[in-house]
Design an enzyme around this catalytic site. Structure first.
Site, PDB file in Angstrom:
ATOM      1  N   ILE A   1       1.310  -1.424   0.147  1.00  0.00           N
ATOM      2  CA  ILE A   1       0.398  -0.133   0.133  1.00  0.00           C
ATOM      3  C   ILE A   1       1.107   1.204  -0.302  1.00  0.00           C
ATOM      4  O   ILE A   1       1.600   1.240   0.853  1.00  0.00           O
ATOM      5  CB  ILE A   1      -1.347   0.095   1.288  1.00  0.00           C
ATOM      6  CG1 ILE A   1      -2.184  -1.174   1.477  1.00  0.00           C
ATOM      7  CG2 ILE A   1      -1.756   1.169   0.871  1.00  0.00           C
ATOM      8  CD1 ILE A   1      -2.666  -1.570   0.095  1.00  0.00           C
ATOM      9  N   LYS A   2       1.033   2.085  -0.919  1.00  0.00           N
ATOM     10  CA  LYS A   2       1.817   3.190  -1.478  1.00  0.00           C
ATOM     11  C   LYS A   2       0.962   4.046  -0.199  1.00  0.00           C
ATOM     12  O   LYS A   2      -0.614   4.877  -0.647  1.00  0.00           O
ATOM     13  CB  LYS A   2       1.622   3.850  -2.798  1.00  0.00           C
ATOM     14  CG  LYS A   2       3.081   4.194  -3.531  1.00  0.00           C
ATOM     15  CD  LYS A   2       2.746   4.509  -4.637  1.00  0.00           C
ATOM     16  CE  LYS A   2       3.992   4.771  -4.815  1.00  0.00           C
ATOM     17  NZ  LYS A   2       4.211   5.637  -6.185  1.00  0.00           N
ATOM     18  N   VAL A   3       0.853   4.977   1.013  1.00  0.00           N
ATOM     19  CA  VAL A   3       0.790   5.742   1.772  1.00  0.00           C
ATOM     20  C   VAL A   3       1.269   7.406   1.603  1.00  0.00           C
ATOM     21  O   VAL A   3       2.519   7.508   1.271  1.00  0.00           O
ATOM     22  CB  VAL A   3       0.883   5.423   2.945  1.00  0.00           C
ATOM     23  CG1 VAL A   3      -0.196   6.435   3.220  1.00  0.00           C
ATOM     24  CG2 VAL A   3       0.357   4.037   2.933  1.00  0.00           C
TER      25      VAL A   3
END
Ligand code: G3P
Length: 213
Positions: free
Chosen positions: A82-84
């Site tokens: 998950i790119k946050v």
């Protein structure tokens, strides 16, 4: 150094998958928009092509909303990361996702303190943006220096968060990423092709081709 491909265009990933040197994929909202498809269908297609980490970016917002969105993507495949975004809410979301053993990639990193915050939240990866920092500072070594400094800071404390050199615009950035000790370089399709070029290679090929004619 691992090599990821920085694209959401399926045809590029299909081609790159045949090269045998791609370790993973990163996408972002601009790349998804350019691909002209929705994130979920793109991610599903990528998981069938590449057996390695695949970054899917959540929309910037409150931590709870990002965590909920992240659960939806993480459920799609065990390789999803998950790119946050690098915001306080993003850091809170990263810390929550770490507790759930969901891998994260904190993106839009432009400083050592930002990288330290991401690592402290348990991020699997942090993505310093080389090209955008070079552009902003008008210094072709600004991204390089940032990577070197994050490497030193992480090594000082045995931090395991992996550094992804992102926003790569040309082969020199790949070289700088490797010299700075980045764990990963995420590279656009066209830069992968440029990496293989050198005028003396071209000239050498011509000489060999003409030998014996
Ligand atoms: O994936 C994030 C990053 O690589 C973006 O690159 O060229 O839009 O600065 P760029």
């Amino acid at each position: 150094m691992k090599l990821f491909i920085d694209t959401a265009i399926i045809e590029e990933i299909q081609t790159a998958a045949t090269w045998g040197i791609i370790d993973g994929v990163t996408t972002n909202p601009s790349l998804i928009a350019k691909a002209g498809k929705d994130l979920v269908s793109v991610i599903k297609e990528i998981t069938a092509l590449i057996d390695g980490p695949i970054s899917a970016e959540v929309k910037e917002g409150p931590a709870e909303a990002m965590v909920e969105e992240a659960f939806g993507y993480a459920r799609l495949h065990p390789n999803i990361v998950i790119k946050v975004p690098m915001t306080l809410e993003g850091i809170k979301a990263t810390a929550r996702l770490t507790k759930y053993d969901i891998k994260t990639n904190v993106t839009l990193c432009f400083s050592v303190p930002q990288a330290i915050a991401a690592a402290k939240a348990g991020a699997t990866y942090v993505s310093p943006f080389m090209g955008r920092l070079d552009d902003f500072t008008n210094d072709p070594e600004a991204g390089y220096k940032l990577l070197e400094d994050i490497r030193v800071a992480f090594d000082n404390y045995g931090i395991e968060t992996q550094i992804i050199a992102a926003s790569i615009r040309h082969p020199k950035h790949v070289e700088q990423a490797a010299l700075a000790g980045a764990d990963v370089a995420t590279i656009p399709f066209k830069v992968f092709l440029q990496m293989l070029e050198h005028p003396l290679t071209t000239k050498g090929l011509e000489i060999f081709r003409n030998a014996g004619k």
